[in-house]
Scaffold this active site. Structure first.
Site, short mmCIF file in Angstrom:
data_model
loop_
_atom_site.label_atom_id
_atom_site.label_comp_id
_atom_site.label_asym_id
_atom_site.label_seq_id
_atom_site.Cartn_x
_atom_site.Cartn_y
_atom_site.Cartn_z
CE LYS A 148 -2.25 -1.81 3.58
NZ LYS A 148 -3.21 -2.21 4.61
CG ASP A 184 -6.72 -4.92 7.83
OD1 ASP A 184 -6.18 -6.00 7.52
OD2 ASP A 184 -6.80 -3.96 7.02
C1 BGC Z 1 -1.94 -6.05 3.38
C2 BGC Z 1 -2.81 -6.89 4.31
C3 BGC Z 1 -4.02 -6.10 4.75
C4 BGC Z 1 -4.76 -5.52 3.55
C5 BGC Z 1 -5.97 -4.69 3.94
C6 BGC Z 1 -2.78 -5.46 2.26
O1 BGC Z 1 -2.01 -4.59 1.49
O2 BGC Z 1 -0.91 -6.82 2.86
O3 BGC Z 1 -2.07 -7.32 5.43
O4 BGC Z 1 -4.88 -6.94 5.49
O5 BGC Z 1 -3.87 -4.72 2.80
O6 BGC Z 1 -5.64 -3.61 4.75
#
Ligand code: BGC
Length: 411
Positions: A148, A184
């Site tokens: 992200k 989460d």
């Molecule tokens: C992460 C996950 C997370 C998801 C939603 C992804 O980019 O790797 O760990 O649960 O985003 O937030």
């Protein structure tokens, strides 16, 4: 003009996804090479009897929240007005671990001061950290990689709870015990599961995307699939272009086809190719555009004006709406197929009820994403799909982390 059937996902293709996803799940669980990390979380489903006052710190994007909540037992969660929201300064996302965790610890200190919780009582804290973490226990785990758009130096490979604890010491916060570290999805599943024992999948469809479920073979331990990295999907030239220009090519392929961080950019690439309009296209625009039912598509026009395109023709506006619909519909169908794969893994013949707890802006705010997921599940399971209920579990991730903290601190 792009042939938008490129983004279609037919029923036979959803079946291919289900099969491939199940194979990758099995490989991941067997510690074989797999695009699904299948991380054991050391958490099992709560009983609903957990009680007490807890703090939750929910960090998974640039906005993060700290809240206090009380668990009342009997599946009831008391609401508390003690909550604060913070924004991580952009510079911290590419800075070093010390500045990053010092900032978060500083925010927690402000929270404790504001609500007069900084002395007199020790608090158990549930820390929701929504990135791929290889858990080593219920309150410890090493970051595998950032996703992200985060890129803080010195965190990958290290225990995030230790880094946080060191920062708490530097800030002289001494009455907080980090008793749980949770993804989460796990928080979301546990929060819904606290109230409803039919709930057995937690999903996030927001900036990022992911899912978790309790694995029978591991005595019901919840497994974080990290499905965002699933890569057995048919990609289009636009997906490949987006991936190539992303900060981590080859990683998070499903996330790049489904989540809020990327859907807008993907639609933007098609718009650029078809209409020669080069704008920074955000996922939130798709929601406005796809909800526009006016004859002249006036909302589409106003979104375009916002991005600096003063004039547009109705033909262009119709095309843009079609592009957005095609891209988001595929995202919804991929998500539904992966949910179907997890359900089939837990319950091959779909013989009992399953509640899927879902949180995230794409699921909550997009006008047709949830509806398209539901109709895809209906295609896959026929009338038995009525046994599957997808529910919005708003802000479940923080609440869930507090519940996990409750279970862990009792032990
Ligand atoms: C992460 C996950 C997370 C998801 C939603 C992804 O980019 O790797 O760990 O649960 O985003 O937030």
């Amino acid at each position: 003009m792009t042939d938008l059937s490129l983004f279609e996902l037919h029923l036979n293709e959803t079946r291919d996804i289900i099969k491939a996803f199940q194979l990758e799940m099995d490989r991941g669980l067997a510690l074989k090479k797999s695009s699904l990390k299948m991380i054991p979380t050391y958490v099992t489903m709560p009983t609903g009897a957990e009680k007490g006052r807890f703090i939750a710190l929910d960090l998974g994007g640039t906005n993060f929240r700290i809240l206090e909540l009380s668990l009342k037992g009997g599946g009831r969660i008391g609401t508390s007005s003690n909550t604060m929201k913070f924004v991580l300064p952009q510079a911290l996302l590419t800075g070093d671990a010390k500045s990053f965790f010092d900032f978060i610890a500083g925010c927690l200190k402000k929270f404790l001061q504001k609500y007069k919780l900084e002395s007199g009582k020790d608090f158990n804290l549930g820390f929701t950290f929504s990135f791929p973490v290889k858990q080593t226990g219920v309150n410890s785990g090493r970051l595998v990689c950032w996703t992200k758009g985060f890129n803080v130096r010195g965190v990958v490979g290290n225990d995030v709870v230790s880094l946080f604890n060191e920062a708490l010491q530097r800030k002289n916060v001494d009455n907080v015990i980090i008793s749980a570290l949770a993804n989460d999805t796990v928080g979301t599943l546990v929060a819904k599961g606290y109230e409803n024992s039919d709930c057995d999948i937690g999903v996030i469809l927001g900036t990022g995307t992911n899912a978790c479920y309790p694995e029978e073979k591991l005595d019901g331990m919840i497994i974080n699939t990290e499905w965002g990295n699933f890569n057995k999907l048919k990609t289009s030239l636009y997906d490949r272009e987006l991936d190539k220009n992303s900060d981590r090519p080859g990683q998070q392929i499903l996330e790049k086809m489904v989540s809020g961080m990327y859907l807008g950019s993907l639609a933007g690439l098609v718009i650029k190719k078809d209409l020669k309009i080069n704008i920074e296209f955000k996922t939130e625009y798709m929601s406005v555009i796809e909800a526009d039912r006016s004859a002249g598509l006036s909302k589409v026009a106003s979104v375009l004006r916002k991005t600096g395109i003063a004039k547009s023709t109705i033909v262009e506006r119709r095309r843009i709406k079609k592009i957005c619909e095609a891209v988001s519909r595929r995202g919804a169908r991929i998500s539904a197929s992966c949910i179907a794969a997890i359900i089939k893994k837990m319950d091959k013949r779909l013989s009992r009820r399953h509640v899927v707890a879902i949180d995230g802006s794409v699921y909550e705010k997009h006008p047709t994403f949830a509806k398209n997921m539901k109709s895809c599940l209906r295609e896959i399971f026929g009338s038995r799909s009525s046994l599957i209920r997808m529910v919005l579990a708003k802000d479940g991730s923080g609440k869930g982390a507090a519940i996990i903290a409750a279970v862990a601190s009792r032990k």
